[in-house]
Design a protein around this motif. Structure first.
Motif, mmCIF file in Angstrom:
data_model
loop_
_atom_site.group_PDB
_atom_site.id
_atom_site.type_symbol
_atom_site.label_atom_id
_atom_site.label_comp_id
_atom_site.label_asym_id
_atom_site.label_seq_id
_atom_site.Cartn_x
_atom_site.Cartn_y
_atom_site.Cartn_z
ATOM 1 N N ASP B 98 15.507 0.195 -4.490
ATOM 2 C CA ASP B 98 15.461 -0.621 -3.290
ATOM 3 C C ASP B 98 14.014 -0.930 -2.886
ATOM 4 O OD1 ASP B 98 16.761 -1.855 -1.026
ATOM 5 O OD2 ASP B 98 15.969 -0.198 0.175
ATOM 6 N N LEU B 102 12.206 -4.389 -2.340
ATOM 7 C CA LEU B 102 11.772 -4.633 -0.956
ATOM 8 C C LEU B 102 10.275 -4.937 -0.889
ATOM 9 C CD1 LEU B 102 12.914 -4.446 2.021
ATOM 10 C CD2 LEU B 102 11.992 -2.127 2.039
ATOM 11 N N TYR B 103 9.484 -4.171 -1.646
ATOM 12 C CA TYR B 103 8.021 -4.334 -1.606
ATOM 13 C C TYR B 103 7.521 -5.369 -2.608
ATOM 14 C CZ TYR B 103 7.789 -0.063 1.255
ATOM 15 O OH TYR B 103 7.918 0.892 2.252
ATOM 16 N N ILE B 172 -2.954 -1.071 0.497
ATOM 17 C CA ILE B 172 -1.558 -1.471 0.737
ATOM 18 C C ILE B 172 -0.724 -1.195 -0.507
ATOM 19 C CG2 ILE B 172 -0.034 -3.444 1.155
ATOM 20 C CD1 ILE B 172 -1.382 -3.169 3.661
ATOM 21 N N VAL B 174 -1.370 0.980 -2.852
ATOM 22 C CA VAL B 174 -1.247 2.436 -3.005
ATOM 23 C C VAL B 174 -0.079 2.947 -2.163
ATOM 24 C CG1 VAL B 174 -2.339 4.676 -2.578
ATOM 25 C CG2 VAL B 174 -3.686 2.805 -3.531
ATOM 26 N N MET B 175 0.010 2.434 -0.935
ATOM 27 C CA MET B 175 1.088 2.894 -0.042
ATOM 28 C C MET B 175 2.455 2.586 -0.627
ATOM 29 S SD MET B 175 0.096 2.186 3.910
ATOM 30 C CE MET B 175 -1.318 1.135 3.747
ATOM 31 N N LYS B 176 2.603 1.347 -1.125
ATOM 32 C CA LYS B 176 3.889 0.946 -1.700
ATOM 33 C C LYS B 176 4.235 1.821 -2.899
ATOM 34 C CE LYS B 176 3.547 -4.061 -0.753
ATOM 35 N NZ LYS B 176 3.336 -5.373 -1.434
ATOM 36 N N GLN B 179 4.982 5.559 -2.253
ATOM 37 C CA GLN B 179 6.319 5.843 -1.719
ATOM 38 C C GLN B 179 7.353 5.848 -2.852
ATOM 39 O OE1 GLN B 179 7.482 3.217 1.500
ATOM 40 N NE2 GLN B 179 9.331 4.421 1.948
#
Lengths: 206, 206, 206
Positions: B98, B102-103, B172, B174-176, B179
């Protein structure tokens, strides 16, 4: 079932109702957050912290009751789970307000309002449901509706994540806002866990 | 042990096997994700969501069975834990797919492929192990191997984290990606919790 | 209560004391981290990993004992919870050191030192408390003090978060440091859960 109506066990029902009422008050503070300026937010955070401490006291009272009572109205594990999940909800709501103040968030992204609406509705349903534990009546609609609300919260949360990462915010802001929308989603999830625990209690009673 | 073979308890074994088979199918969708283009990914996400809902139904059936059965094949807490951990695996796998959609993740970092390989292998072992719960035979290799796989997943995950933060990606991104690799690591952990629960059941049986 | 003093149950007390002593050693490695250069940190991470594995062995021994013992000194769920929370503490401390090395963190933000101080103090109190489980004496001060320490850790953690987001760090650095201070906060929380479990055991004994 008559033996259920001893003062000691009544106590559990009262304590669960108290916990749910406290969550309901907390959800209203969460709603006030949306319109509040930075001064109002700080004041709301204080009231939320007070509500969370009141919640801790109720949780502690339930555990103490559980540990010192021989006959409990339903399975000890269910009582433990129910009290823990109700406590989680309060913690998550308090954390959300706390983070908004701590991170000096200027503006909350569109969608947070819907997250909070869902939480408020789930809080009302939970506050109505807890007193029903005594008779186990009319609980089915409650957990069906809370599960429906959680799915709705889920969709809102996913939309929010997509928005946070669509380039509208710089990385630091994304981190701040993501933590806030994630903790609100955790609150919605915790309402569902409460409903599922109530359902499992009801199944055993039936 | 003869009393074990009543239809009701057979039910638990069948339900755990169904949950594990469903996870195995999910792990294959996860593998398909690697080669898929954005259109294929969206379609995979739908199939993964369907698999996750099927998993929820099985989990719900196990809990319902648990709550309405007096004699259970093993400790109620173990059945609860086993069902919950199996449910977690499915949730984490679904979340991973997902998030990729989503990203709008263009390319997954090297190492994710190994994470998914480990998950697929653990899914095969778990699907083989669940039917063994009936006889409690040949389970030792299973949990030893799953624990070994989890340690391997851990090393892959740490390498991935080091890579994500080595400057190859903007914040940004890296964050995606973090997770996603974190949720895949959580799936691997959940397989280990399933194996540990099976071990604790086996110890009690012995 | 006389039947409590069988070798098997003594075993539980010894194992909990061993787990707590191991955590105490781990907390000292955590403190050494503050003064260490990158070479020293790598060496500390190895020793921490060894301590965490020793912790896993103790946890595994407790679970094995629990699963193969008919009469336990206190509720099985409490023993399970106590062992799990002690295991969590060790995992979080190990993860913190591991992340500092993995992310090649140059300098830890002010406040981490206080987080570690609180953890070390909580580790001392826990190591003193575990042997008291045998007699259940002088445990009240222990859990009151650990709860006080956790509140202190909480305030330090919140200050750290506010600092991390005040613009002193770039986004990637914030992500690295936030993960480290969060995991240290989780360690502090786990000490509180241990104390709360001890309290619930004590209430049942009283």
């Amino acid at each position: 079932m008559r033996f259920r109506l001893t003062p000691r066990e009544t106590n559990f029902y009262d304590l669960f109702a108290t916990a749910a009422d406290n969550i309901l008050s907390g959800s209203k503070l969460l709603q006030e957050l949306l319109g509040a300026d930075s001064e109002g937010r700080a004041e709301l955070a204080d009231r939320m912290r007070a509500a969370e401490h009141a919640g801790d006291d109720t949780t502690h009272a339930i555990f103490h009751e559980l540990n010192s009572t021989f006959v409990t109205p339903f399975d000890r594990e269910d009582i433990y789970r129910l009290a823990s999940c109700l406590d989680d909800i309060m913690d998550f709501m308090e954390e959300a307000v706390d983070l908004v103040v701590l991170y000096r968030v200027e503006e909350l992204p569109q969608g947070v309002e819907q997250q909070i609406e869902v939480i408020c509705r789930a809080a009302e349903l939970t506050a109505e449901a807890m007193p029903q534990l005594r008779t186990m009546e009319n609980l089915t609609e409650y957990w069906i509706e809370v599960n429906r609300l959680e799915n709705q919260a889920d969709r809102v949360h996913r939309k929010l994540l997509a928005h946070l990462f669509d380039g509208s915010y710089d990385a630091i802001e994304v981190m701040k806002l993501k933590q806030i929308v994630d903790v609100l989603e955790e609150a919605a999830d915790a309402f569902e866990r409460v409903a599922n625990t109530v359902e499992s209690i009801a199944v055993k009673e039936s």
